[in-house]
Design a protein around this motif. Structure first.
Motif, mmCIF file in Angstrom:
data_model
loop_
_atom_site.group_PDB
_atom_site.id
_atom_site.type_symbol
_atom_site.label_atom_id
_atom_site.label_comp_id
_atom_site.label_asym_id
_atom_site.label_seq_id
_atom_site.Cartn_x
_atom_site.Cartn_y
_atom_site.Cartn_z
ATOM 1 N N ALA A 165 2.579 5.216 -7.105
ATOM 2 C CA ALA A 165 2.116 4.225 -6.375
ATOM 3 C C ALA A 165 0.735 4.147 -5.882
ATOM 4 O O ALA A 165 0.237 5.327 -5.491
ATOM 5 C CB ALA A 165 3.018 3.980 -5.117
ATOM 6 N N LEU A 166 -0.112 3.144 -6.204
ATOM 7 C CA LEU A 166 -1.404 2.978 -6.112
ATOM 8 C C LEU A 166 -1.488 2.879 -4.581
ATOM 9 O O LEU A 166 -2.442 3.399 -3.811
ATOM 10 C CB LEU A 166 -2.066 1.638 -6.555
ATOM 11 C CG LEU A 166 -3.467 1.454 -6.221
ATOM 12 C CD1 LEU A 166 -4.399 2.558 -6.530
ATOM 13 C CD2 LEU A 166 -3.910 0.130 -6.701
ATOM 14 N N LEU A 167 -0.747 2.306 -4.009
ATOM 15 C CA LEU A 167 -0.541 1.930 -2.237
ATOM 16 C C LEU A 167 0.907 2.245 -1.801
ATOM 17 O O LEU A 167 1.663 1.793 -2.248
ATOM 18 C CB LEU A 167 -1.029 0.602 -2.017
ATOM 19 C CG LEU A 167 -2.456 0.379 -2.248
ATOM 20 C CD1 LEU A 167 -2.665 -1.242 -1.823
ATOM 21 C CD2 LEU A 167 -3.290 0.956 -1.039
ATOM 22 N N THR A 168 0.989 3.187 -0.898
ATOM 23 C CA THR A 168 2.155 3.204 -0.046
ATOM 24 C C THR A 168 2.685 2.044 0.756
ATOM 25 O O THR A 168 1.744 1.133 0.981
ATOM 26 C CB THR A 168 2.362 4.600 0.521
ATOM 27 O OG1 THR A 168 1.503 4.525 1.782
ATOM 28 C CG2 THR A 168 1.917 5.997 -0.293
ATOM 29 N N ARG A 169 3.862 2.214 1.182
ATOM 30 C CA ARG A 169 4.163 0.949 2.051
ATOM 31 C C ARG A 169 3.455 1.006 3.407
ATOM 32 O O ARG A 169 2.955 0.105 3.833
ATOM 33 C CB ARG A 169 5.732 1.137 2.304
ATOM 34 C CG ARG A 169 6.174 -0.014 3.307
ATOM 35 C CD ARG A 169 7.787 0.207 3.538
ATOM 36 N NE ARG A 169 8.491 0.029 2.254
ATOM 37 C CZ ARG A 169 8.665 -0.948 1.706
ATOM 38 N NH1 ARG A 169 8.845 -2.243 2.248
ATOM 39 N NH2 ARG A 169 9.592 -1.145 0.718
ATOM 40 N N SER A 170 3.109 2.285 3.924
ATOM 41 C CA SER A 170 2.526 2.570 4.893
ATOM 42 C C SER A 170 1.049 1.930 4.992
ATOM 43 O O SER A 170 0.376 1.518 5.862
ATOM 44 C CB SER A 170 2.598 4.037 5.729
ATOM 45 O OG SER A 170 1.900 4.828 4.780
ATOM 46 N N GLU A 171 0.345 2.499 3.797
ATOM 47 C CA GLU A 171 -1.047 1.969 3.624
ATOM 48 C C GLU A 171 -1.137 0.534 3.277
ATOM 49 O O GLU A 171 -2.053 -0.128 3.676
ATOM 50 C CB GLU A 171 -1.452 2.802 2.294
ATOM 51 C CG GLU A 171 -1.796 4.073 2.222
ATOM 52 C CD GLU A 171 -1.806 4.856 1.011
ATOM 53 O OE1 GLU A 171 -2.435 5.941 0.991
ATOM 54 O OE2 GLU A 171 -1.409 4.245 0.085
ATOM 55 N N CYS A 172 -0.118 -0.135 2.705
ATOM 56 C CA CYS A 172 -0.133 -1.496 2.769
ATOM 57 C C CYS A 172 -0.123 -2.234 4.140
ATOM 58 O O CYS A 172 -0.728 -3.110 4.582
ATOM 59 C CB CYS A 172 0.981 -2.087 1.860
ATOM 60 S SG CYS A 172 0.833 -1.935 0.167
ATOM 61 N N ASN A 173 0.405 -1.797 5.046
ATOM 62 C CA ASN A 173 0.725 -2.072 6.477
ATOM 63 C C ASN A 173 -0.475 -1.733 7.441
ATOM 64 O O ASN A 173 -0.956 -2.671 7.894
ATOM 65 C CB ASN A 173 1.754 -1.327 7.096
ATOM 66 C CG ASN A 173 3.215 -2.412 7.286
ATOM 67 O OD1 ASN A 173 3.165 -3.260 6.914
ATOM 68 N ND2 ASN A 173 4.200 -1.330 7.411
ATOM 69 N N GLU A 208 -1.118 0.463 -12.172
ATOM 70 C CA GLU A 208 -1.326 1.651 -11.116
ATOM 71 C C GLU A 208 -1.144 2.773 -11.724
ATOM 72 O O GLU A 208 -1.617 3.933 -11.197
ATOM 73 C CB GLU A 208 -0.539 1.383 -10.161
ATOM 74 C CG GLU A 208 0.714 1.185 -10.142
ATOM 75 C CD GLU A 208 1.518 0.909 -8.685
ATOM 76 O OE1 GLU A 208 0.860 1.030 -7.644
ATOM 77 O OE2 GLU A 208 2.881 0.812 -8.790
ATOM 78 N N ASN A 209 -0.189 3.007 -12.741
ATOM 79 C CA ASN A 209 0.280 4.209 -13.234
ATOM 80 C C ASN A 209 -1.008 5.084 -13.788
ATOM 81 O O ASN A 209 -1.007 6.154 -13.435
ATOM 82 C CB ASN A 209 1.175 4.205 -14.400
ATOM 83 C CG ASN A 209 2.613 3.678 -13.789
ATOM 84 O OD1 ASN A 209 2.653 3.625 -12.573
ATOM 85 N ND2 ASN A 209 3.719 3.497 -14.630
ATOM 86 N N LYS A 210 -1.733 4.469 -14.560
ATOM 87 C CA LYS A 210 -3.001 4.871 -15.093
ATOM 88 C C LYS A 210 -4.060 5.354 -14.032
ATOM 89 O O LYS A 210 -4.815 6.285 -14.055
ATOM 90 C CB LYS A 210 -3.479 3.790 -16.186
ATOM 91 C CG LYS A 210 -4.656 4.644 -16.974
ATOM 92 C CD LYS A 210 -5.125 3.660 -17.922
ATOM 93 C CE LYS A 210 -6.528 4.417 -18.731
ATOM 94 N NZ LYS A 210 -7.067 3.327 -19.924
ATOM 95 N N ILE A 211 -4.180 4.460 -13.155
ATOM 96 C CA ILE A 211 -5.137 4.735 -12.066
ATOM 97 C C ILE A 211 -4.854 5.687 -11.065
ATOM 98 O O ILE A 211 -5.649 6.715 -10.974
ATOM 99 C CB ILE A 211 -5.296 3.403 -11.072
ATOM 100 C CG1 ILE A 211 -5.829 2.139 -11.854
ATOM 101 C CG2 ILE A 211 -5.979 3.483 -9.745
ATOM 102 C CD1 ILE A 211 -5.944 0.735 -11.160
ATOM 103 N N THR A 212 -3.521 5.963 -10.640
ATOM 104 C CA THR A 212 -3.147 7.037 -10.088
ATOM 105 C C THR A 212 -3.133 8.184 -10.742
ATOM 106 O O THR A 212 -3.634 9.375 -10.128
ATOM 107 C CB THR A 212 -1.617 6.902 -9.450
ATOM 108 O OG1 THR A 212 -0.798 6.692 -10.401
ATOM 109 C CG2 THR A 212 -1.577 5.664 -8.463
#
Length: 380
Positions: A26-34, A255-259
């Motif tokens: 994940a590029l952004l976790t659920r908590s980071e999105c919040n 996001e797979n490549k970015i992470t």
């Protein structure tokens, strides 16, 4: 090391995270999105109060006006007690591109990459998203209309304006900035347009389709008169929001490549990269202020800044910003009500007293509206 950043890097690192495949890439976790939603809505609801105050620098949102940029630099080089209000007025509206980015990111995660992603029919997709937007909009709209009617300076509605608001197509009407009231509700029509564009043109398509549409929309914008009425209407519709929306789609798909490239491996290096991107984005945002081309591309730097920032924020900020993110939809629909009632206090001279009362009233209303939304969703 920053404990939040360390925890987030561990979540994104395949060697230290759980076996959950969706989480490790994940590029952004659920908590980071919040947290991102919380930051974005703070910018928006503060902007929508500050830019109505007399003597405060105005933003370049739907049009590019050189005098507004010059006004910003004047107050930056000659700061006064109202500098925070000037900054929220000028930059706060950039919370909208962040919401567009997150919406696109979420669409890919839900409909293209999740384990239960399916091929929902076009009509079913659009109907469900229209209902979602309408349920949020109608509660706030009705409450605002009642408050607006009994307070000074009430808006003069026309039948078509109200029908267009209910149908979420008021963005396409002439002079949308004069007929959409409360003003922030233009966002509902914009999102409905982007849902249509996504499902008909971009859903499960090659990334080149997204890039091509972004390039076309940006290219047309660059050919328009920066402060003309055509630009104003253009920016009220999906073309003006395609750049951050497209970024969200692309980053979710890549996001797979970015992470793997940036968020795995050495933790200290990863945190350093995020700090470097944060500072670079800030510099690019301010460099872009004076230029029409730079202004057009600013949503890129805003999204880069916010995504990098959320990786390095102190741990103590996460709970409050995360809560703001959970009530962001409610805060968005209710803050015009608090503004209409309270802003006379600031206009009469007690600028920060009115602003504080507005913040308190908006947050309390947001909690109440969020509870209403929960009950509505449970019954539907």
């Amino acid at each position: 090391m920053n404990p939040v950043a360390n925890r987030r890097m561990m979540m994104n690192n395949p060697e230290t995270s759980s076996p959950d495949k969706k989480q490790t890439t994940a590029l952004l976790t659920r908590s980071e999105c919040n947290v991102l939603r919380g930051l974005a809505i703070i910018g928006i609801f503060m902007h929508n109060y500050c830019h109505w105050l007399p003597g405060i620098v105005r933003e370049n949102e739907y049009q590019f006006k050189a005098e507004n940029a010059a006004g910003l630099w004047h107050y930056l080089t000659h700061p006064d007690w109202n500098l925070p209000i000037h900054l929220f007025s000028f930059f706060g509206h950039y919370g909208v591109p962040v919401f567009l980015f997150l919406s696109a990111y979420g669409l890919v995660k839900k409909y293209e990459t999740s384990a239960n992603a399916g091929g929902e029919a076009v009509f079913s997709f659009l109907r469900s998203h229209f209902k979602k937007l309408f349920r949020m909009m109608i509660v706030g709209f009705v409450a605002f209309v009642l408050v607006d009617a009994i307070t000074p300076g009430s808006h003069r509605y026309a039948l078509l304006d109200v029908v267009a608001q209910l149908g979420l197509f008021n963005n396409v009407l002439p002079h949308p900035d004069k007929i959409i009231w409360p003003g922030p509700y233009w966002f509902f029509g914009l999102m409905m347009q982007l849902y249509v564009v996504y499902r008909l043109l971009l859903y499960r398509r090659h990334w080149g389709a997204t890039v091509a549409l972004m390039v076309v929309c940006v290219g047309i914008q660059l050919m328009l008169e920066p402060d003309g009425e055509t630009m104003n209407r253009y920016r009220y519709n999906f073309m003006g929001g395609m750049l951050p929306f497209g970024l969200g789609l692309l980053l979710a798909r890549w996001e797979n490549k970015i992470t793997t490239e940036f968020l795995s491996g050495d933790k200290t290096k990863a945190v350093g990269t995020m700090w470097a991107l944060t500072l670079l984005a800030v510099a690019l945002i301010f460099v872009s202020v004076d230029s029409f081309v730079g202004w057009t591309l600013t949503p890129i730097w805003i999204c880069l800044f916010m995504v990098a920032l959320v990786k390095v924020l102190p741990a103590w900020m996460e709970p409050s910003l995360g809560w703001m993110g959970t009530v962001s939809a409610a805060l968005f629909v209710c803050h015009p009500i608090a503004r209409k009632i309270i802003i006379p206090i600031s206009r009469q001279g007690e600028v920060y007293c009115g602003l504080l009362l507005y913040i308190l009233a908006s947050l309390c209303l947001a909690w109440l509206f969020n509870e209403i939304f929960k009950k509505m969703n449970r019954k539907i």
